[in-house]
Design a protein around this motif. Structure first.
Motif, PDB file in Angstrom:
ATOM      1  N   ARG A 246     -20.304 -20.691  -8.237  1.00  0.00           N
ATOM      2  CA  ARG A 246     -19.026 -21.234  -7.764  1.00  0.00           C
ATOM      3  C   ARG A 246     -18.364 -22.020  -8.898  1.00  0.00           C
ATOM      4  NH1 ARG A 246     -20.521 -18.307  -4.127  1.00  0.00           N
ATOM      5  NH2 ARG A 246     -21.124 -18.908  -2.004  1.00  0.00           N
ATOM      6  N   LEU A 247     -17.096 -21.743  -9.164  1.00  0.00           N
ATOM      7  CA  LEU A 247     -16.325 -22.525 -10.133  1.00  0.00           C
ATOM      8  C   LEU A 247     -14.956 -22.853  -9.538  1.00  0.00           C
ATOM      9  CD1 LEU A 247     -15.984 -23.642 -13.117  1.00  0.00           C
ATOM     10  CD2 LEU A 247     -14.726 -21.533 -13.544  1.00  0.00           C
ATOM     11  N   PRO A 248     -14.765 -24.065  -8.999  1.00  0.00           N
ATOM     12  CA  PRO A 248     -13.416 -24.467  -8.566  1.00  0.00           C
ATOM     13  C   PRO A 248     -12.497 -24.591  -9.786  1.00  0.00           C
ATOM     14  CG  PRO A 248     -15.125 -25.880  -7.608  1.00  0.00           C
ATOM     15  CD  PRO A 248     -15.769 -25.087  -8.689  1.00  0.00           C
ATOM     16  N   VAL A 249     -11.397 -23.885  -9.777  1.00  0.00           N
ATOM     17  CA  VAL A 249     -10.491 -23.864 -10.934  1.00  0.00           C
ATOM     18  C   VAL A 249      -9.681 -25.151 -10.963  1.00  0.00           C
ATOM     19  CG1 VAL A 249      -8.577 -22.676 -12.061  1.00  0.00           C
ATOM     20  CG2 VAL A 249     -10.374 -21.357 -10.927  1.00  0.00           C
ATOM     21  N   GLN A 250      -9.836 -25.894 -12.034  1.00  0.00           N
ATOM     22  CA  GLN A 250      -9.113 -27.149 -12.202  1.00  0.00           C
ATOM     23  C   GLN A 250      -7.840 -26.982 -13.010  1.00  0.00           C
ATOM     24  OE1 GLN A 250     -11.519 -30.252 -13.833  1.00  0.00           O
ATOM     25  NE2 GLN A 250      -9.890 -31.758 -13.876  1.00  0.00           N
ATOM     26  N   TRP A 251      -7.858 -26.032 -13.951  1.00  0.00           N
ATOM     27  CA  TRP A 251      -6.732 -25.920 -14.874  1.00  0.00           C
ATOM     28  C   TRP A 251      -6.708 -24.512 -15.446  1.00  0.00           C
ATOM     29  CZ3 TRP A 251      -6.986 -27.047 -20.663  1.00  0.00           C
ATOM     30  CH2 TRP A 251      -5.713 -27.054 -21.225  1.00  0.00           C
ATOM     31  N   ASP A 321      -8.025 -22.369  -6.616  1.00  0.00           N
ATOM     32  CA  ASP A 321      -8.822 -21.185  -6.316  1.00  0.00           C
ATOM     33  C   ASP A 321     -10.268 -21.432  -6.750  1.00  0.00           C
ATOM     34  OD1 ASP A 321      -6.631 -19.858  -5.327  1.00  0.00           O
ATOM     35  OD2 ASP A 321      -6.201 -18.793  -7.184  1.00  0.00           O
ATOM     36  N   VAL A 322     -11.165 -20.607  -6.241  1.00  0.00           N
ATOM     37  CA  VAL A 322     -12.568 -20.693  -6.613  1.00  0.00           C
ATOM     38  C   VAL A 322     -13.012 -19.337  -7.142  1.00  0.00           C
ATOM     39  CG1 VAL A 322     -14.934 -21.064  -5.794  1.00  0.00           C
ATOM     40  CG2 VAL A 322     -13.075 -22.499  -4.932  1.00  0.00           C
ATOM     41  N   ILE A 323     -13.581 -19.326  -8.354  1.00  0.00           N
ATOM     42  CA  ILE A 323     -14.177 -18.115  -8.909  1.00  0.00           C
ATOM     43  C   ILE A 323     -15.635 -18.109  -8.469  1.00  0.00           C
ATOM     44  CG2 ILE A 323     -14.664 -16.815 -11.008  1.00  0.00           C
ATOM     45  CD1 ILE A 323     -12.395 -18.316 -12.375  1.00  0.00           C
ATOM     46  N   ALA A 324     -16.032 -17.050  -7.768  1.00  0.00           N
ATOM     47  CA  ALA A 324     -17.347 -17.041  -7.115  1.00  0.00           C
ATOM     48  C   ALA A 324     -18.069 -15.733  -7.369  1.00  0.00           C
ATOM     49  CB  ALA A 324     -17.176 -17.265  -5.609  1.00  0.00           C
ATOM     50  N   ALA A 325     -19.366 -15.760  -7.090  1.00  0.00           N
ATOM     51  CA  ALA A 325     -20.163 -14.536  -7.186  1.00  0.00           C
ATOM     52  C   ALA A 325     -19.538 -13.470  -6.295  1.00  0.00           C
ATOM     53  CB  ALA A 325     -21.596 -14.815  -6.763  1.00  0.00           C
ATOM     54  N   SER A 326     -19.348 -12.280  -6.828  1.00  0.00           N
ATOM     55  CA  SER A 326     -18.627 -11.235  -6.111  1.00  0.00           C
ATOM     56  C   SER A 326     -19.311 -10.845  -4.807  1.00  0.00           C
ATOM     57  CB  SER A 326     -18.484 -10.002  -7.011  1.00  0.00           C
ATOM     58  OG  SER A 326     -17.800  -8.974  -6.345  1.00  0.00           O
ATOM     59  N   ASP A 327     -20.645 -10.833  -4.798  1.00  0.00           N
ATOM     60  CA  ASP A 327     -21.364 -10.375  -3.608  1.00  0.00           C
ATOM     61  C   ASP A 327     -21.721 -11.494  -2.641  1.00  0.00           C
ATOM     62  OD1 ASP A 327     -23.141 -11.611  -5.267  1.00  0.00           O
ATOM     63  OD2 ASP A 327     -24.730 -10.109  -5.070  1.00  0.00           O
ATOM     64  N   ASP A 328     -21.343 -12.745  -2.968  1.00  0.00           N
ATOM     65  CA  ASP A 328     -21.685 -13.874  -2.086  1.00  0.00           C
ATOM     66  C   ASP A 328     -20.600 -14.947  -2.176  1.00  0.00           C
ATOM     67  OD1 ASP A 328     -22.927 -15.585  -0.365  1.00  0.00           O
ATOM     68  OD2 ASP A 328     -24.698 -15.949  -1.615  1.00  0.00           O
ATOM     69  N   PRO A 329     -19.372 -14.635  -1.761  1.00  0.00           N
ATOM     70  CA  PRO A 329     -18.281 -15.612  -1.888  1.00  0.00           C
ATOM     71  C   PRO A 329     -18.344 -16.677  -0.804  1.00  0.00           C
ATOM     72  CG  PRO A 329     -17.464 -13.637  -0.821  1.00  0.00           C
ATOM     73  CD  PRO A 329     -18.908 -13.359  -1.197  1.00  0.00           C
TER      74      PRO A 329
END
Length: 635
Positions: A246-251, A321-329
């Motif tokens: 999980r990566l919450p997009v800050q900028w 937005d959150v960049i997440a594992a494709s198979d487990d969002p």
């Protein structure tokens, strides 16, 4: 005399020192408990015993200790961390003080949190990132309400390791019986709230007993010292590393036309170039192209690290937005059940709109009446209409847009949020998402073929809400009624919502408490919005005493459709009219929560129209309002 060392040797020594510490694990912990249990003294002793007090600091500390004179000539270690002048004067901790120290095996960041009940919100701040809680108990007093409150909050905030430091053992003559009684009483409470991993240690912060070295006065205790236990306890960072990515997009980083990266701190899991990822909430998939960090590109990054990701495809991705594992969002929803810790002097107002922040996401949130409040002494779940300062309760909240989340027990970063008062920007609550409400995913907006623009065109008018606000007896209903009559003569399609009339039907279940007033206006706002969707000009005559709720209704409508009309009358003038006899009842104590008497009125700061009833008649005011409305339609 020390020998001279060339700069190169000094730099080598520093580099070796840093390299030695870089590989050590980091434990974040906090100290908490009731006031004057010795938290600051304990931390000062930890810093002193771990050789993290410089000679000049120690000299200043000895001088300050003599000047303050609270420890009978001994060093007052609390002065190392009680940095605020107010804290030193009162001998208590107010703010959260963070300190760093290290031993040969581990690094530590400790948060010294306040003991006073009024500063419980500061304790929540310190606990939000901690792996362990050191809960202090005065050996003379035993387990107190604040001990229970802090223990409950620690468990609630996901802290899995607890140390019960039974302090000031010197003041009970190092009595094992006193220690055992407190340990057994706390164990009974801890098991009730779900704390299974706790270690009781008898200590004396002032004397240093069982902190870094074993006490010669308590040979009956055969467990570890406090520092030994802190060095051995497992760190929960491993749990975050095992979680899905999980990566919450800050900028969004765009230094030039050739580079587009998404920066943030990884909330869970690990990532490598080539990993498939999904952008949530849009659901678009792509792969990671590069991992950029301080010092250059990386082959791998994991939870807790701040990085910038570049992606293989040009996808729509922005802050929040959150960049997440494709198979487990993670999930997406806009309605939740959550546990709240109320942090504001002003009580929670169900129905009021608060600013909501979770990770890098922002929204507007409306709270419902709490389902229950928790009594920290008995753990009983009691009914509550609101939450007061330091209260802990469970409530549902609705957001104005879907957000990406996980339950707090799975992810602190995507499950913990704060609520902010929109008028003052003060943080009023910390919350932990329990689960999304099923109706959040089952209820959808149904598109219609006839638009609000089409409905307005059929009526040959521009929709609007004329929101008349002012004290009781100011003349709101009188002026609104005159405005509607004039518009009706001009073949305009209108509807007047009057405060008294609405309480006979739609809002008959509401009283006049602040919370009921908020809900009253929320319902009227929703009805007014539906009526403008039908193309109508809506007139509302309500005291609507709070700016926050008037702003909430304004936010429901398209730009320019909310017209605030302040019917400005002094309290003396309104009370002199007293057509309904309400002021007389309020003054006699027969009518509670009456605006202007024992409930506040917040006048508009920048209304579109203002009517001074001392200088303008009701008919003249109505003429001016209609003229303003016609000019608006022609613009």
């Amino acid at each position: 005399m020390t020998s001279y060392q060339p700069d190169a040797l000094i730099r080598a020594d520093v580099a070796a020192y840093l390299a030695r510490h870089e590989e050590k694990s980091l434990l974040r912990f906090l100290t908490c408990g009731s006031v004057d249990d010795g938290k600051s003294t304990l931390i000062g002793r930890l810093l002193y015993d771990s050789k993290h007090v410089f000679e000049d600091q120690l000299a200043a500390l000895e001088d300050d200790s003599k000047r303050v004179g609270t420890q009978g000539g001994n060093i007052d270690f609390a002065l190392l961390v009680d940095g605020l002048a107010a804290e030193r004067e009162q001998g208590i901790t107010i703010d959260v003080a963070y300190r760093f120290f290290a031993t040969e095996t581990r690094k530590f960041i400790v948060a010294d949190t306040p003991g006073h009940e009024q500063y419980t919100r500061n304790m929540v701040t310190g606990a939000s990132t901690a792996d362990l809680a050191v809960i202090l108990v005065d050996a003379r007093k035993g387990v107190l309400t604040q001990t229970r409150r802090h223990s409950y909050l620690a468990q609630l905030l996901g802290i899995r390791h607890v140390v019960l430091a039974i302090n000031k053992m010197d003041l009970v003559h190092y009595d094992q019986g006193a220690f055992d009684r407190i340990r057994l009483a706390y164990r009974a409470f801890a098991s009730e709230i779900g704390i299974t991993d706790f270690r009781a240690i008898p200590v004396s912060g002032l004397g240093g007993d069982n902190i870094a070295t074993r006490s010669q006065y308590m040979d009956w205790y055969d467990g570890p010292t406090l520092i030994e236990h802190l060095e051995q306890v497992p760190v929960d960072a491993d749990r975050a590393a095992r979680a899905p990515f999980r990566l919450p997009v800050q900028w969004v980083n765009r230094p030039d036309l050739d580079f587009r990266g998404f920066a943030g701190t990884i909330a869970g899991g690990a990532v490598r170039p080539g990993d498939p990822v999904r952008i949530v909430p849009s659901g678009r998939t792509t792969t990671v192209k590069r991992i950029v960090a301080l010092g250059g590109d990386r082959d791998r990054a994991e939870a807790g690290e701040a990085v910038t990701l570049t992606l293989a495809d040009e996808v729509d991705c922005s802050r929040g937005d959150v960049i997440a594992a494709s198979d487990d969002p993670p999930e997406v929803a806009d309605q939740f059940e959550a546990t709240l810790v109320w942090m504001a002097e002003e009580a929670m107002l169900p129905g009021r709109s608060y600013a909501f922040q979770l990770a890098t996401q922002s929204a507007s949130a409306v709270l419902r009446q709490p389902k229950y409040q928790v009594n920290v002494n008995t753990l009983e779940q009691t009914a509550a209409r609101t939450l007061e300062l330091n209260a802990i309760g469970v409530a549902t909240l609705s957001l104005d847009r879907p957000i990406v989340f996980q339950p707090y027990e799975q992810s602190r970063e995507l499950g913990g949020f704060i609520l902010i008062d929109k008028a003052t920007n003060a943080t009023v609550a910390a919350g932990m998402i329990r689960f999304a409400l099923r109706r959040a995913s089952n209820v959808h907006r149904q598109p219609t073929d006839v638009s609000r623009e089409k409905r307005a065109a059929l009526k040959n008018q521009r929709p609007a809400v004329l929101w008349f606000t002012g004290l009781s007896g100011a003349g709101k209903s009188t002026i609104a009624n005159l405005v509607e009559k004039k518009l009706a003569r001009m073949n305009r399609h209108t509807f007047l919502l009057d405060g008294d009339n609405v309480r006979h039907g739609l809002n008959r279940d509401l009283g006049f408490t602040d919370a009921d007033r908020v809900e009253n206006i929320r319902r009227i706002g929703e009805v007014a919005r539906l009526m403008t969707d039908a193309g109508l000009i809506v007139l509302t005559a309500f005291i609507s005493p709070f700016r926050a709720e008037r702003d909430m209704v304004r936010a429901m409508l398209p730009e320019g459709e909310f017209v605030e009309v302040h019917v400005d009358t002094s309290l003396a003038a309104a009370e002199a009219r007293d057509v309904k006899g309400l002021y007389a009842k309020a003054r006699a104590g027969q009518l509670a929560n009456f605006t202007g008497i024992d409930s506040p009125y917040e006048p508009p700061e920048a209304p579109e129209l203002r009517v001074d009833t001392a200088a303008e008649s009701a008919d003249a005011a109505a003429e001016r309002i209609v003229a303003w409305l016609l000019e608006r339609e022609e613009a």
